[in-house]
Design a protein around this motif. Structure first.
Motif, short mmCIF file in Angstrom:
data_model
loop_
_atom_site.label_atom_id
_atom_site.label_comp_id
_atom_site.label_asym_id
_atom_site.label_seq_id
_atom_site.Cartn_x
_atom_site.Cartn_y
_atom_site.Cartn_z
N ALA A 1 0.79 -1.23 0.00
CA ALA A 1 0.00 0.00 0.00
C ALA A 1 0.83 1.29 0.00
CB ALA A 1 -0.99 -0.01 1.16
N PRO A 2 1.91 1.40 0.77
CA PRO A 2 2.66 2.67 0.78
C PRO A 2 3.37 2.98 -0.54
CG PRO A 2 3.22 1.33 2.70
CD PRO A 2 2.42 0.47 1.78
N TRP A 3 3.52 1.97 -1.41
CA TRP A 3 4.33 2.12 -2.62
C TRP A 3 3.49 2.14 -3.90
CZ3 TRP A 3 8.13 3.34 0.22
CH2 TRP A 3 8.46 2.60 1.35
N GLU A 4 2.19 1.97 -3.79
CA GLU A 4 1.35 1.82 -4.99
C GLU A 4 0.23 2.85 -5.02
OE1 GLU A 4 -0.16 -2.19 -5.20
OE2 GLU A 4 1.65 -2.78 -6.28
N PRO A 5 -0.36 3.04 -6.20
CA PRO A 5 -1.57 3.87 -6.29
C PRO A 5 -2.70 3.23 -5.49
CG PRO A 5 -0.71 3.36 -8.47
CD PRO A 5 0.05 2.53 -7.50
N GLU A 6 -3.65 4.06 -5.06
CA GLU A 6 -4.83 3.48 -4.43
C GLU A 6 -5.53 2.62 -5.45
OE1 GLU A 6 -6.99 6.90 -2.94
OE2 GLU A 6 -6.27 6.43 -0.91
N ALA B 1 13.46 3.93 -14.08
CA ALA B 1 12.65 3.51 -12.94
C ALA B 1 12.52 4.70 -12.00
CB ALA B 1 13.30 2.34 -12.20
N ALA B 2 11.39 4.78 -11.32
CA ALA B 2 11.15 5.85 -10.36
C ALA B 2 10.79 5.22 -9.02
CB ALA B 2 10.03 6.75 -10.85
N THR B 3 11.34 5.77 -7.95
CA THR B 3 11.05 5.26 -6.61
C THR B 3 10.71 6.42 -5.69
OG1 THR B 3 13.34 5.45 -5.85
CG2 THR B 3 12.69 3.34 -6.85
N LEU B 4 9.92 6.13 -4.67
CA LEU B 4 9.74 7.11 -3.61
C LEU B 4 11.09 7.30 -2.93
CD1 LEU B 4 6.41 5.81 -2.06
CD2 LEU B 4 6.73 7.96 -3.28
N PRO B 5 11.41 8.52 -2.51
CA PRO B 5 12.70 8.73 -1.83
C PRO B 5 12.88 7.83 -0.61
CG PRO B 5 11.71 10.83 -2.41
CD PRO B 5 10.67 9.77 -2.72
N SER B 6 11.79 7.48 0.06
CA SER B 6 11.89 6.65 1.26
C SER B 6 11.97 5.15 0.98
CB SER B 6 10.67 6.91 2.16
OG SER B 6 9.47 6.56 1.47
N ASN B 7 11.83 4.75 -0.28
CA ASN B 7 11.85 3.33 -0.61
C ASN B 7 13.30 2.86 -0.81
OD1 ASN B 7 11.44 0.72 -1.44
ND2 ASN B 7 9.78 1.23 -2.85
N HIS C 1 14.77 0.12 -0.09
CA HIS C 1 14.96 -1.24 -0.61
C HIS C 1 14.97 -1.24 -2.14
CE1 HIS C 1 14.90 -3.21 3.25
NE2 HIS C 1 13.78 -2.58 3.57
N SER C 2 14.01 -0.57 -2.76
CA SER C 2 13.97 -0.53 -4.23
C SER C 2 15.14 0.27 -4.79
CB SER C 2 12.66 0.05 -4.73
OG SER C 2 11.65 -0.93 -4.67
N ARG C 3 15.49 1.34 -4.11
CA ARG C 3 16.62 2.14 -4.57
C ARG C 3 17.90 1.31 -4.54
NH1 ARG C 3 16.39 7.85 -1.74
NH2 ARG C 3 17.99 8.28 -3.29
N ALA C 4 18.06 0.47 -3.51
CA ALA C 4 19.24 -0.40 -3.42
C ALA C 4 19.23 -1.45 -4.52
CB ALA C 4 19.31 -1.06 -2.04
N VAL C 5 18.07 -2.02 -4.81
CA VAL C 5 17.96 -3.00 -5.91
C VAL C 5 18.43 -2.35 -7.22
CG1 VAL C 5 16.29 -4.24 -7.36
CG2 VAL C 5 16.20 -4.47 -4.87
N LEU C 6 17.97 -1.15 -7.46
CA LEU C 6 18.36 -0.46 -8.70
C LEU C 6 19.86 -0.16 -8.71
CD1 LEU C 6 15.28 1.91 -9.02
CD2 LEU C 6 15.76 -0.15 -10.37
N ARG C 7 20.41 0.32 -7.61
CA ARG C 7 21.86 0.58 -7.56
C ARG C 7 22.65 -0.70 -7.84
NH1 ARG C 7 20.41 3.89 -3.26
NH2 ARG C 7 20.86 2.29 -1.71
N ARG C 8 22.22 -1.82 -7.24
CA ARG C 8 22.94 -3.09 -7.46
C ARG C 8 22.89 -3.52 -8.91
NH1 ARG C 8 20.90 -4.24 -2.15
NH2 ARG C 8 19.04 -5.24 -2.96
N ASN C 9 21.92 -2.99 -9.66
CA ASN C 9 21.79 -3.35 -11.07
C ASN C 9 22.31 -2.26 -12.00
OD1 ASN C 9 20.42 -6.04 -11.66
ND2 ASN C 9 19.27 -5.26 -9.90
N ASP D 1 6.65 12.86 -4.45
CA ASP D 1 7.91 13.05 -5.15
C ASP D 1 8.55 11.69 -5.41
OD1 ASP D 1 7.32 15.68 -4.54
OD2 ASP D 1 8.96 15.93 -3.11
N HIS D 2 9.36 11.62 -6.47
CA HIS D 2 10.08 10.40 -6.81
C HIS D 2 11.51 10.71 -7.20
CE1 HIS D 2 6.22 8.40 -6.77
NE2 HIS D 2 6.80 7.25 -7.06
#
Length: 183
Positions: free
Chosen positions: A38-43, A136-142, A144-152, A172-173
């Protein structure tokens, strides 16, 4: 196209094109992970967490795939569906670009599943799909996803105020990209 599988750390991760037969399992995951996602997706509407709602999403995704604008996949761990990944908004011509979106179930988090799935998506998008750029776009607070992207090998390329309506409000993203010639 099947980008293959990655094995590492005792897990076998693969991507494959989503199919109508995945609807029951996707529905189970969406229901089980509703609070986690829920915190990462559209309603979502009330039918999102139903087989009918998931069936419609799969039908639309496959129609977009047939039109050449999306590559909608399921993420498999040891052969079982544990998430979704899509290369969407594919633009050909001089742009050769697409957007990456993905999620994996909370119960497989922290095991490298997302990282392996994204690695396969990058190989597919910047290889056989012939794209030059994957964003790819991520919430600044995400983190985990930001780390996945960095690792790739994704790099942060900007900050987009009020970029997407997530969890009921414009948020914001951080924008990331991976280019085919980045090595």
């Amino acid at each position: 196209m099947n980008p293959g599988a990655a094995t590492g750390g005792g897990v076998d991760v693969a991507l494959r094109l989503v199919a109508e037969g995945d609807v029951p399992r996707l529905t189970e995951l969406v229901v089980a992970d509703a609070a986690f996602l829920a915190p990462w997706e559209p309603e979502r509407g009330p039918d999102h967490a139903t087989e009918e709602g998931q069936r419609r999403l799969v039908e639309v995704a496959l129609a977009q795939h047939a039109a050449g604008t999306h590559w909608p996949a399921v993420v498999l761990l040891d052969g079982a569906v544990v998430g979704r990944l899509t290369v969407s908004d594919v633009v050909r011509g001089p742009f050769l670009s697409g957007h990456l979106g993905y999620w994996v179930s909370e119960h497989v988090g922290g095991r490298g599943v997302g990282t392996a799935a994204v690695a396969q998506a990058v190989a597919l998008a910047l290889g056989p799909m012939g794209l030059h750029r994957l964003q790819a776009a991520t919430l600044p607070s995400n983190e985990h996803s930001r780390a996945v992207l960095r690792r790739n090998g994704f790099e942060e390329i900007g900050y987009a105020p009020r970029y997407l309506r997530i969890a009921g409000r414009w948020q914001d993203h951080v924008l990331h990209q991976r280019l085919a010639d980045d090595g």
